[in-house]
Design an enzyme around this catalytic site. Structure first.
Site, short mmCIF file in Angstrom:
data_model
loop_
_atom_site.label_atom_id
_atom_site.label_comp_id
_atom_site.label_asym_id
_atom_site.label_seq_id
_atom_site.Cartn_x
_atom_site.Cartn_y
_atom_site.Cartn_z
N GLU A 13 0.71 -1.18 0.02
CA GLU A 13 0.15 0.00 -0.21
C GLU A 13 0.98 1.37 -0.11
O GLU A 13 0.42 2.31 0.23
CB GLU A 13 -0.80 -0.02 1.29
N SER A 177 -6.84 -2.17 2.01
CA SER A 177 -6.91 -1.61 0.62
C SER A 177 -7.19 -2.61 -0.78
O SER A 177 -6.84 -2.24 -1.81
CB SER A 177 -5.65 -0.64 0.11
N SER A 311 -10.79 8.75 -0.07
CA SER A 311 -11.24 8.06 0.76
C SER A 311 -12.44 8.14 1.51
O SER A 311 -12.95 9.44 1.75
CB SER A 311 -9.72 8.20 1.74
#
Length: 350
Positions: A13, A177, A311
């Site tokens: 990530e 994620s 997000s």
């Protein structure tokens, strides 16, 4: 006050961390702080950038921040007075308690969850055990260790099929994620999905697939736990991967989610209970499944969720009434208060 903002890292990530860090750098209240960006390369080298005192110093592209990075960081360079570390790290070697443990040893305050919450929140298998103990509903699951997979794949597949039914979702136990996650609709896909998940971790979680909406609730606080309005990830297909989430933007957030008052209340209550179950501090995003029959299952928690432009965590708080910059400020203050409380406890223990 000095903020050392740490980002990048060795996990898969890495790129999301850079995007999150850049977004935060643009919104920090520089009338109160100076910020030193600290970049961790994919190979694990720590590099310190130039001090930032104004948002105009933040370049228009996150890649350009890296041009300012100079010599390697020495921990002796971090002053202990008027300093807080802001770990903007996602996944292993950052969100899992490793960096938090280092900062605890150095007695430096930091933003976000402590060692225990970070480690248990990052581990999908351990967190499920804690959620079940806390009385929270979870979907049926099966775990696989890499040694068992290497010794007898046929036995693993047979046990998974006897425990769960297709479709199944296969995930690395320690990753976020949507990295390394696959949907398996038959035996061949299950074999491929498990092999893929083992590329990221030595323990793999296999979950029963459920037809459900995906609802997320943001949590903020230490002992004083606050929850956001729920948001929904609206998508064209049941499963979305890393690319859908961060690159092609095929997932559209609906905030607040279209839910009854009763379901909203239950989701927020469950989110607070999940936060307490992992001994949460600072911030956490709690993800749920909601079926057509309005059955709720807790999916997972993220103790440092993404802070990119796409997000959910900052968007959820914005819709609840807390602006992005104010959210960052509250996270910093929560970190400082937690550190002060721990220092006071240490003095009493002596």
């Amino acid at each position: 006050m000095n903020i050392f903002l740490v980002y990048g890292g060795k996990s898969a990530e890495h790129d999301v961390s850079i995007l999150s860090a850049y977004s935060i750098l643009k919104e920090i209240y520089y009338n109160y702080y100076t910020v030193t960006p600290v970049y961790i390369t994919r190979e694990g080298k720590w590099l310190k950038g130039n001090e930032i005192t104004d948002p105009s110093q933040v370049n228009s592209s996150q890649e350009l921040i890296l041009e300012d990075i100079g010599e390697g960081l020495h921990f002796s360079d971090i002053p202990k007075e008027n300093t807080i570390v802001f770990p903007v790290l996602h996944g292993p070697n950052g969100e899992d308690g490793t960096v938090q443990g280092l900062l605890e040893m150095l007695e430096i305050p930091y933003v976000g969850a402590g060692v225990l919450a970070s480690a248990t929140g990052m581990d999908k298998i351990i967190s499920k055990i804690l959620f079940k103990e806390a009385g929270l509903p979870i979907v049926p699951y099966f775990q696989v260790k890499v040694i068992d997979w290497h010794v007898n794949q046929e036995m693993v597949i047979s046990e998974a099929e006897s425990t769960l039914s297709y479709p199944m979702f296969v995930k690395p136990s320690n990753m976020g994620s949507s990295v390394g996650i696959s949907e398996a609709k038959d035996r061949n896909e299950l074999v491929e999905a498990i092999a893929k998940a083992f590329e990221y971790d030595r323990r793999v979680l296999i979950e029963q697939g459920v037809q459900a909406r995906e609802i997320e609730v943001a949590v903020l606080g230490n002992e004083d736990i606050n929850t956001s309005v729920p948001g929904e990830l609206v998508k064209k297909q049941q499963f979305y991967d890393y690319e859908s989430k961060y690159i092609s933007n095929e997932v559209v957030p609906q905030i607040p989610a279209k839910l009854s008052e009763e379901i909203t209340k239950t989701l927020r209550e469950y989110a607070a209970r999940a936060f307490m179950a992992i001994d949460g501090n600072g911030l956490t995003r709690v993800d749920f499944f909601l079926t057509a029959d309005e059955e709720i299952y807790i999916n997972e928690v993220n103790t440092f969720p993404g802070f990119t432009n796409y997000s959910m965590y900052p968007r959820l708080w914005e819709k609840t009434g807390l602006a992005y910059g104010d959210l960052i400020e509250e996270m910093i203050q929560l970190g400082l208060r937690r550190f002060k409380a721990r220092q006071n406890q240490s003095l009493k223990d002596r």
